[in-house]
Each structure stands twice: as structure tokens, then as C-alpha cells.
Design an enzyme around this catalytic site. Sequence first.
Site: not given
Length: 395
Positions: A207, A245, A334
Site C-alpha cells: 500500500h 492461507t 503507524c
Amino acid sequence: MRISRTLYFDHQATTPVDERVLQKMIPFFREKFGNPHASDHRVGWETSRAVAEAAHSIANLIGADADEIVFTSGATEANNLALLGLGRHETAGARRKILVSAVEHKSVLEVARILEQKLGYTVEHLPVDKDGRVSVSDLEDALDDDVLAVSIMAVNNEIGTIQDINGLAEAARKAGALFHCDAAQAPVAMNLESLARDVDFLSLSAHKMYGPAGIGILYIRRDLQDRIEPLIYGGGQQNGLRSGTLPAALCIGMGAAAEILVAQANEKERSILRKRRDTFLEKLLGLPWPVRLNGPRGENRHPGNVNVVFPGLSAHDILNALQPGLAASTGSACTSGIPEPSHVLKAIGLTGDEAEASIRFSLGFGTTDSDVEDAVGLIGQALERLSKIPSAHFE
């Protein structure tokens, strides 16, 4: 670029998903939704092949091989896997020191703290100059036979400083230390085609490069993969380095973003972005209020980064006054919400008040000349309104 009524000047926090990337992803949410680890039927095989192709595209971006790419949820997890994974595996080794720069992302600094407090490593923070640069000579002085790993980011997320990763990594290699590079901000800022040849571990996040959020990678040099202890255990996917997965659509999206960055005339795009950044900066400096640039000028800076201090004002007051017209930030998304001055700005010599008066504006490939003009106009209007408030005091 404009989002409804808002000019978006926060591309270092996240970039929009490129339309070409989105179009490649959509089939993997619909008719090609198979589990890439389902090995007994065609639907799984097709998805697995597409994920493998995405890994190849990402590897091509940084000059690596596909089997050296480990998909993660983003650069934060990749930084954790590199440093914590290595540190846990090497606890019985002779090398017990970790070197990190003083301007690293919190996901590196916090892991270093855990390695020190929980696993007994010694952590040293490498100083930076007023432009946020780590000198090769300072690193060489800090290196000794006790250093296990060095972690220095390629491009700073707050002030845009581009480090000499080639020289720094070479110094670490000569001392027998491993080198990790958080390169999350690098794909837009620089050519990465040989970066994997210089470093041992490298983190990326989709991103930050016009791909989807929620996916990233850690490049792990092939001969070092058995020295990384996984953070996640389970089905043994990705050679046991990161079980779970894989989100196929997100992997395909990151691969598509990497393909675009390799294929397009990226130096031309960066040159245009750099000129717009410089125009934006000069117009800011030309406003009838004091404004100062934090960090380096010119080509040693992320081509879209402008981090400036507005002496005597609060960055949060300015950002609030700009709503909803302009989106920018005080630094790393963040660490937003943490009531403390930026550690990056303090490391380059700013006072607490100066750090709290600093704003990061980050332009992107979609930013236009008119966006720059309009943004400067909005900032000027906000400063004029704030200057009339008795508590505000321009220096």
C-alpha cells in the site's frame, strides 16, 4: 489528487490502488477465488500459479528470485519476521548486538527493544546528521565481532531521507554482520533493481506502492532462510517461514503494482514528481509566515516528501484548520495517537516544540500542478486564520 472535497497530500501514509492493479485483482475475488494451497484441483492450481507469478514480479522489482520472497501482512510484520525471527534463532550464537538507526520505523525500534529486554541482546542506536543520514564511517565505528545484524531503512517515512544502502550494507558485510533494510517507502523514491544484491533481508508493503493494503513481503536471502524462526506456525506454507492461507487477490495486487513500477518510465515519473514537490516547497517558503524545511533537499530525498516546521504553531491545529480541504499528517500513521514528539525529528536536532509544529506533506504520481496551487492556497488561509488567535505566536 482530489478525493471528493479533499486534496490528498498523504501518499507516504498510503497510496491509492492503481486502477490497473485493481482490475487484475477483481477476478481473484470472484471466479478465481480458489485457495492457492489447494493442490488437488484446477481452481487451486490456477490461483497458486498466479500467486507464484506475483512473487516473481516482486522479486524482479528488487533483483531477487521468487523463492526468496515471503508474503506477509505488510512491512511491519516483515520487519518483525526479519529481526525477531533472526534473533530468536541466534540466541545461542556468539554475536549478541543489534545496530539500528535512530530514525527507524517504530516496527523496527520496538522489535529491537524486545530483543534487548526479552532475549538479552545489546541494542545500539546509530546517530544521524541534520538531514537524517547514517554515515558509513559511524556504522564502521560501531561494528565489531559481536554485531549480529544491522537494520537501516532505505527511505525515511517522515523526512524522506534516502540512505546510502549500498555503502552501509557493504560495511556490515565486511564485519560479518547481516543487513536488514526496511524499504517500504523506497519503490516510489528510487530504483530497486539491484537492492536485494546488497542486503540480506528487505521489507516491502504494497500500500506504499499503489497496491492494496494488508499485504507485504520479506525478502530473505536463500541461504539465510534456515536462520529465521517463524512468528506464525501452522500449515507450513511458504517453506514453513510464514504459515497461513495466502490472500491470493492481495498477492496478485502487489505483484501487479511491482510490474507497473518496473515497466513504466519510472525515472521520468519521479522527475515530474520531484519538480512538483520542489514547486510546492518553494511556494510554502514564500508564504508570509515563517516556514522551514526538515531534512535534506534535492535528489537525496523522497521525490514526493515535504516535511516543514511552522514555528510557534501546533501542527495539529493547522491540520484541523485545513479540514476537509487538505489531508496531510504529522508523520508516521503507524504512530498516530501517541502523545509524543517525533523521534525522527528529535534525532535530527529539532526541539520538542519544533517537532510538534512540523507537518509531513507527501505528493504522489496523481498530484497535479493545480493541486499544488490549491494546497498552498488552503495552507495560507489556515495560517492566516490561526494567526488571529491570541494563543498562536509566530516566531
